[in-house]
Design an enzyme around this catalytic site. Structure first.
Site, short mmCIF file in Angstrom:
data_model
loop_
_atom_site.label_atom_id
_atom_site.label_comp_id
_atom_site.label_asym_id
_atom_site.label_seq_id
_atom_site.Cartn_x
_atom_site.Cartn_y
_atom_site.Cartn_z
CB CYS A 43 39.85 25.73 0.39
SG CYS A 43 41.24 26.62 1.10
CB CYS A 48 40.36 29.97 1.71
SG CYS A 48 39.21 28.74 2.27
CE LYS A 51 39.20 35.02 2.15
NZ LYS A 51 38.20 34.19 2.81
CE1 TYR A 180 34.40 33.04 8.87
CE2 TYR A 180 32.15 32.32 9.21
CZ TYR A 180 33.46 32.37 9.63
OH TYR A 180 33.84 31.75 10.78
CD GLU A 184 36.02 36.47 4.05
OE1 GLU A 184 36.61 36.08 5.06
OE2 GLU A 184 35.88 35.75 3.04
CG HIS A 439 56.15 48.95 23.49
ND1 HIS A 439 54.83 49.34 23.44
CD2 HIS A 439 56.89 50.09 23.40
CE1 HIS A 439 54.77 50.65 23.32
NE2 HIS A 439 56.00 51.13 23.30
CD GLU A 444 52.39 47.13 23.44
OE1 GLU A 444 53.00 47.24 24.50
OE2 GLU A 444 52.69 47.79 22.42
P1 NDP Z 1 27.27 32.33 6.39
O1 NDP Z 1 26.54 31.24 7.07
O2 NDP Z 1 28.47 32.91 7.00
O3 NDP Z 1 26.25 33.52 6.12
C1 NDP Z 1 25.05 33.34 5.45
C2 NDP Z 1 24.30 34.63 5.50
O4 NDP Z 1 23.14 34.54 4.68
C3 NDP Z 1 23.84 34.98 6.90
O5 NDP Z 1 24.02 36.36 7.09
C4 NDP Z 1 22.37 34.60 6.88
O6 NDP Z 1 21.58 35.37 7.73
C5 NDP Z 1 22.01 34.93 5.44
N1 NDP Z 1 20.87 34.18 4.93
C6 NDP Z 1 20.71 32.84 4.92
N2 NDP Z 1 19.54 32.51 4.34
C7 NDP Z 1 18.96 33.66 3.98
C8 NDP Z 1 17.73 33.99 3.37
N3 NDP Z 1 16.86 33.04 3.00
N4 NDP Z 1 17.44 35.28 3.15
C9 NDP Z 1 18.29 36.25 3.54
N5 NDP Z 1 19.47 36.01 4.13
C10 NDP Z 1 19.79 34.73 4.36
O7 NDP Z 1 27.53 31.78 4.92
P2 NDP Z 1 28.42 32.32 3.72
O8 NDP Z 1 27.65 32.01 2.50
O9 NDP Z 1 28.84 33.72 3.95
O10 NDP Z 1 29.70 31.38 3.80
C11 NDP Z 1 29.52 29.95 3.79
C12 NDP Z 1 30.49 29.30 4.74
O11 NDP Z 1 31.77 29.35 4.19
C13 NDP Z 1 30.59 29.98 6.09
O12 NDP Z 1 29.72 29.39 7.02
C14 NDP Z 1 32.00 29.82 6.49
O13 NDP Z 1 32.10 28.76 7.40
C15 NDP Z 1 32.72 29.52 5.20
N6 NDP Z 1 33.60 30.65 4.85
C16 NDP Z 1 34.66 30.90 5.66
C17 NDP Z 1 35.48 31.96 5.39
C18 NDP Z 1 36.62 32.24 6.29
O14 NDP Z 1 37.02 31.37 7.05
N7 NDP Z 1 37.18 33.45 6.29
C19 NDP Z 1 35.28 32.83 4.23
C20 NDP Z 1 34.12 32.47 3.46
C21 NDP Z 1 33.32 31.42 3.77
P3 NDP Z 1 21.50 35.08 9.32
O15 NDP Z 1 22.77 35.57 9.90
O16 NDP Z 1 20.34 35.89 9.75
O17 NDP Z 1 21.29 33.62 9.48
#
Ligand code: NDP
Length: 463
Positions: A43, A48, A51, A180, A184, A439, A444
């Site tokens: 983080c 986080c 980022k 995510y 982002e 407002h 709101e």
């Molecule tokens: P996410 O789980 O959010 O997204 C992973 C993405 O990768 C999904 O779109 C998934 O597709 C895709 N994917 C997974 N495997 C494959 C594959 N073999 N081929 C192609 N696409 C694939 O993970 P992130 O890596 O974006 O982030 C990790 C974690 O970190 C998140 O789960 C989140 O909890 C945390 N995070 C939180 C943030 C916040 O609070 N703002 C910011 C950044 C990270 P599909 O949707 O089809 O499964």
């Protein structure tokens, strides 16, 4: 009782581990914590915090453009990647220091070392070539980006860990994933002037979020100039003679870019941690298996945060740490509550959400009411920015309970945080209706949508 060097040894100095170590030390327990990289963990060091700083950096071009409608003339703007990287580094180093000193000031001991379990009460401090013993052990080693080794050429790709410190800002980037991180960073790089393409395997980005916000975010990102390819995956990545990369897609198209980033989920950090030696069981994705109190199958070994692959969010890891402290040291067994977790995606526009999506609510409740407002936020009007905001509230018709709230637009994360309290408290739509509006604000809308936009009965939408 056997005597141990410590009452608690924590492996991993991220948000969850540091919180547990600091609070346990504050209770007078003899605590040690080991971190092999930098205190603060994902983080603070490569997640986080940096980022959000990069999100701020990437928003300035829009602020400059919007200023004209308010009478400002802004001179030519120039961006320096190195300045951002250096200033980010200064800030995370400051936070890193606070994380470590917080434990020490509470009376804990910190080790800058990898720590490996030798048995259920013994930990090897690798940097010191010695072992220590502890009554209780907490595993909080977090996770790392999925390296996607099955992809030919994955070694040419970059991941969220190193993306903040690229030697220079690329001219073009292709990002794989629709979660995510991918969303982002697509917005961050686009905002910084990088030609950006997002490649996602599914039908619509941000799977698991509400359909309406997903669709509107997708449209808005495309209008800004981000290319989004859904139903697409990479088949291979190749390095060209000029150092640029060819990202081959399944349909034969080749995207040429300076950098290719993979953001395909994160996997738990459990390799070579001595889990077998200590008898700790792992699950299918390598995660440490825990019960509802974050206890592993070994009674004095616990695990919290991303390493358990429950909900991969910093505040959840911190909450799990506090529950662990109550259970292990305050004689107050407490299960972490993973329901109704508010969350935000720091996309541009921002997405904030809490509770059930319309799709999930419609399948779980006999009848739901959907309240929806789509409008241009006031700030965008004089700016001439044709960007819409969406606010959506899902209500159970029978009990009037607010089941979910979904927002896309400026400050959506801030709103979702406050809505999280309302939903956690089990407030009803009538409570929302009784609340006075402020407002003019965008929020709101949350308390002035008196009539449902539509009703969904037994899964069928009635307009
Ligand atoms: P996410 O789980 O959010 O997204 C992973 C993405 O990768 C999904 O779109 C998934 O597709 C895709 N994917 C997974 N495997 C494959 C594959 N073999 N081929 C192609 N696409 C694939 O993970 P992130 O890596 O974006 O982030 C990790 C974690 O970190 C998140 O789960 C989140 O909890 C945390 N995070 C939180 C943030 C916040 O609070 N703002 C910011 C950044 C990270 P599909 O949707 O089809 O499964």
């Amino acid at each position: 009782m056997a005597s141990y060097d410590y009452d608690l040894f924590v492996i991993g100095g991220g948000s969850g581990g540091v919180r547990a170590a600091r609070v346990a030390a504050g209770l007078g327990k003899r605590v040690a914590i080991a971190e092999e990289f930098r205190f603060g963990g994902t983080c603070v060091i490569r997640g986080c915090v940096p980022k959000k700083l990069y999100v701020y950096a990437s928003q300035f071009p829009e602020h400059f453009a919007d200023a004209a409608g308010y009478g400002w003339t802004v001179g030519p703007a120039k961006f320096d990647w190195r300045t951002l990287v250096d200033n980010k580094e200064r800030e995370i180093s400051r936070l890193e220091g606070l994380y470590e000193s917080g434990v020490e000031k509470a009376g804990g001991t910190t080790f800058h070392s990898r720590a490996v379990l030798v048995d259920d009460h013994t930990v090897r401090i690798e940097a010191d070539h010695r072992t220590v013993t502890a009554d209780q052990i907490l595993i909080a080693t977090g996770g790392r980006p999925n390296p996607h080794v099955a992809l030919p050429g994955h070694e040419h790709c970059v991941f969220s860990d190193e993306i903040f410190d690229l030697p220079e800002l690329p001219n073009s980037i292709v990002i794989a994933g629709g979660g995510y991180i991918a969303v982002e960073f697509a917005n961050i790089f686009h905002g910084l002037g990088v030609e950006t393409t997002l490649v996602y395997r599914g039908k619509e980005i941000l799977h698991h979020f509400d359909q309406d916000v997903r669709r509107l975010l997708h449209e808005t990102m495309e209008k800004k100039g981000i290319r989004i390819l859904c139903h697409e995956v990479f088949s291979a990545i190749e390095k060209r003679a000029d150092g640029r990369l060819d990202a081959h897609l399944g349909d034969g198209e080749v995207l040429v870019a300076d950098q290719v980033m993979l953001a395909l989920g994160r996997i738990p950090n459990t390799d070579e941690l001595g889990l077998e030696a200590a008898g700790v069981e792992r699950g299918k994705t390598g995660e440490v298996l825990v019960d509802k109190f974050s206890r592993t199958n070994v009674k004095n070994i616990w695990a919290i945060g991303d390493v358990t692959n429950r909900v991969q969010l910093t505040p959840v890891a911190i909450h799990e740490a506090m529950c662990f402290i109550d259970t292990a040291f305050r004689d107050k067994p407490t299960k972490p509550d993973h329901r109704t977790v508010p969350t935000a995606v720091f996309s541009q526009p921002e997405l904030g959400t809490v509770g059930l999506t319309e799709e999930v609510a419609a399948s779980g409740f006999d009848e739901i009411e959907v309240y929806k407002a789509v409008f241009r936020p006031m700030r965008n009007v004089l700016a001439g920015r044709d960007e819409k905001m969406l606010i959506k509230v899902i209500v159970d018709s029978k009990t009037r309970l607010v089941l979910g709230a979904h927002i896309l637009g400026p400050d959506a994360g801030e709103m979702a945080q406050l809505l999280g309290i309302a939903l956690k408290a089990g407030l009803t739509k009538d409570d929302f209706d009784r609340t006075m509006a402020i407002h003019p604000t965008a929020a709101e809308e949350l308390v002035t949508m008196y009539k449902p936009s539509y009703v969904v009965k037994k899964g069928v939408r009635l307009d």
